[in-house]
Design an enzyme around this catalytic site. Structure first.
Site, PDB file in Angstrom:
ATOM      1  CG  PHE A  25      13.608   5.926 -44.010  1.00  0.00           C
ATOM      2  CD1 PHE A  25      13.509   7.154 -43.400  1.00  0.00           C
ATOM      3  CD2 PHE A  25      12.729   4.920 -43.629  1.00  0.00           C
ATOM      4  CE1 PHE A  25      12.534   7.394 -42.438  1.00  0.00           C
ATOM      5  CE2 PHE A  25      11.758   5.144 -42.674  1.00  0.00           C
ATOM      6  CZ  PHE A  25      11.665   6.384 -42.072  1.00  0.00           C
ATOM      7  CG  ASN A  26      13.827   1.489 -42.267  1.00  0.00           C
ATOM      8  OD1 ASN A  26      13.610   1.666 -41.079  1.00  0.00           O
ATOM      9  ND2 ASN A  26      12.872   1.539 -43.178  1.00  0.00           N
ATOM     10  CD1 TRP A  60       9.915  10.532 -53.783  1.00  0.00           C
ATOM     11  CD2 TRP A  60       8.190   9.128 -53.952  1.00  0.00           C
ATOM     12  NE1 TRP A  60       9.005  11.101 -54.637  1.00  0.00           N
ATOM     13  CE2 TRP A  60       7.935  10.255 -54.750  1.00  0.00           C
ATOM     14  CE3 TRP A  60       7.248   8.101 -53.893  1.00  0.00           C
ATOM     15  CZ2 TRP A  60       6.771  10.385 -55.495  1.00  0.00           C
ATOM     16  CZ3 TRP A  60       6.081   8.230 -54.637  1.00  0.00           C
ATOM     17  CH2 TRP A  60       5.862   9.369 -55.423  1.00  0.00           C
ATOM     18  CD  GLU A  61      13.577  10.538 -51.780  1.00  0.00           C
ATOM     19  OE1 GLU A  61      12.753  11.413 -51.462  1.00  0.00           O
ATOM     20  OE2 GLU A  61      13.724   9.469 -51.121  1.00  0.00           O
ATOM     21  CB  THR A  93      -0.464   6.219 -42.497  1.00  0.00           C
ATOM     22  OG1 THR A  93       0.877   6.218 -43.014  1.00  0.00           O
ATOM     23  CG2 THR A  93      -0.503   6.850 -41.112  1.00  0.00           C
ATOM     24  CG  HIS A  95       4.043   7.148 -46.208  1.00  0.00           C
ATOM     25  ND1 HIS A  95       4.122   8.256 -47.009  1.00  0.00           N
ATOM     26  CD2 HIS A  95       5.311   6.756 -45.966  1.00  0.00           C
ATOM     27  CE1 HIS A  95       5.389   8.531 -47.243  1.00  0.00           C
ATOM     28  NE2 HIS A  95       6.140   7.635 -46.623  1.00  0.00           N
ATOM     29  NE  ARG A 134      11.170 -11.448 -46.589  1.00  0.00           N
ATOM     30  CZ  ARG A 134      10.664 -12.086 -45.526  1.00  0.00           C
ATOM     31  NH1 ARG A 134      11.098 -11.815 -44.311  1.00  0.00           N
ATOM     32  NH2 ARG A 134       9.727 -12.988 -45.674  1.00  0.00           N
ATOM     33  CE  LYS A 142      15.091 -12.670 -49.917  1.00  0.00           C
ATOM     34  NZ  LYS A 142      15.235 -14.004 -50.479  1.00  0.00           N
TER      35      LYS A 142
END
Length: 165
Positions: A25-26, A60-61, A93, A95, A134, A142
Site C-alpha cells: 500500500f502506497n 496491518w499485515e 476516518t 482508520h 521521509r 527512513k
C-alpha cells in the site's frame, strides 16, 4: 569503578542475514524505503543472497509476516535482524489511528517475542508530502535508517550473547 565498560554494536553486516517486510500500500513511497534499506544493508557488507524481501498488502499485515519470518528463521536458517517498512497516511476516518497503533504494537511484539532486532521503518504521516520527505527527500530515507538500526542491534545482540562475528 572509574572504568565503565561499554558495549556498542558495529555496522558490519558481513555474514549476517536480514529480512525486510514491506507493505505494498502506497507502493510508490514504500519502494523508495525498500531501496534505502537494501542499499544500507549492501553498503555495510550484507550479501544479496542474505537479504529476504517479503511483500505484504498493507501495514496491518507487517507484524504477521515479521512473526512468520522470525519463526521460520529460527528453524530453516537464522535471521539476524528484520526491517519493517511501510507508509500509512492519515485520511478522514479513525482508520489511520487503529492501523498505526496496532501495526506498531505488533512490530514491537515480534522483537520481544523472538529476541530479534527489528528496525522500525513504518511511516505514519499526516500527508503524502511528509511521507515523501521521509522516503528519500529532505528528511532522509527512513528505510535506510531502520536497516542501519537493525544492523547495529544485530551486532550488539551477538556481542551480548557472546557470539560476535
Amino acid at each position: 569503578m572509574n572504568q565503565i565498560q561499554e558495549t556498542r554494536g558495529a555496522l558490519n553486516g558481513a555474514g549476517r542475514r536480514f529480512g525486510i517486510v514491506a507493505s505494498r500500500f502506497n507502493s510508490r513511497l514504500v519502494d523508495l524505503l525498500v531501496a534505502g534499506a537494501v542499499d544500507c544493508l549492501r553498503r555495510h557488507g550484507v550479501a544479496p543472497a542474505d537479504i529476504h524481501l517479503v511483500s505484504v498488502p498493507g501495514a496491518w499485515e507487517i507484524p504477521q509476516a515479521l512473526d512468520e519470518l522470525a519463526a521460520a528463521g529460527t528453524k530453516a536458517g537464522k535471521v539476524d535482524g528484520l526491517v519493517a517498512v511501510g507508509v500509512v497516511i492519515r485520511g478522514e476516518t479513525p482508520h489511520f489511528d487503529y492501523i498505526c497503533s496496532q501495526a506498531s504494537r505488533g512490530i514491537a511484539a515480534v522483537a520481544e517475542r523472538h529476541r530479534l532486532p527489528v528496525g522500525f521503518g513504518l511511516l505514519t504521516c499526516d500527508s503524502s508530502e511528509q511521507a515523501a520527505e521521509r522516503s528519500g527527500g529532505k528528511a532522509g530515507n527512513k528505510g535506510w535508517d531502520a536497516a542501519l538500526a537493525a544492523l547495529e542491534m544485530a551486532d550488539l545482540f551477538a556481542q551480548l550473547r557472546g557470539s560476535a562475528g
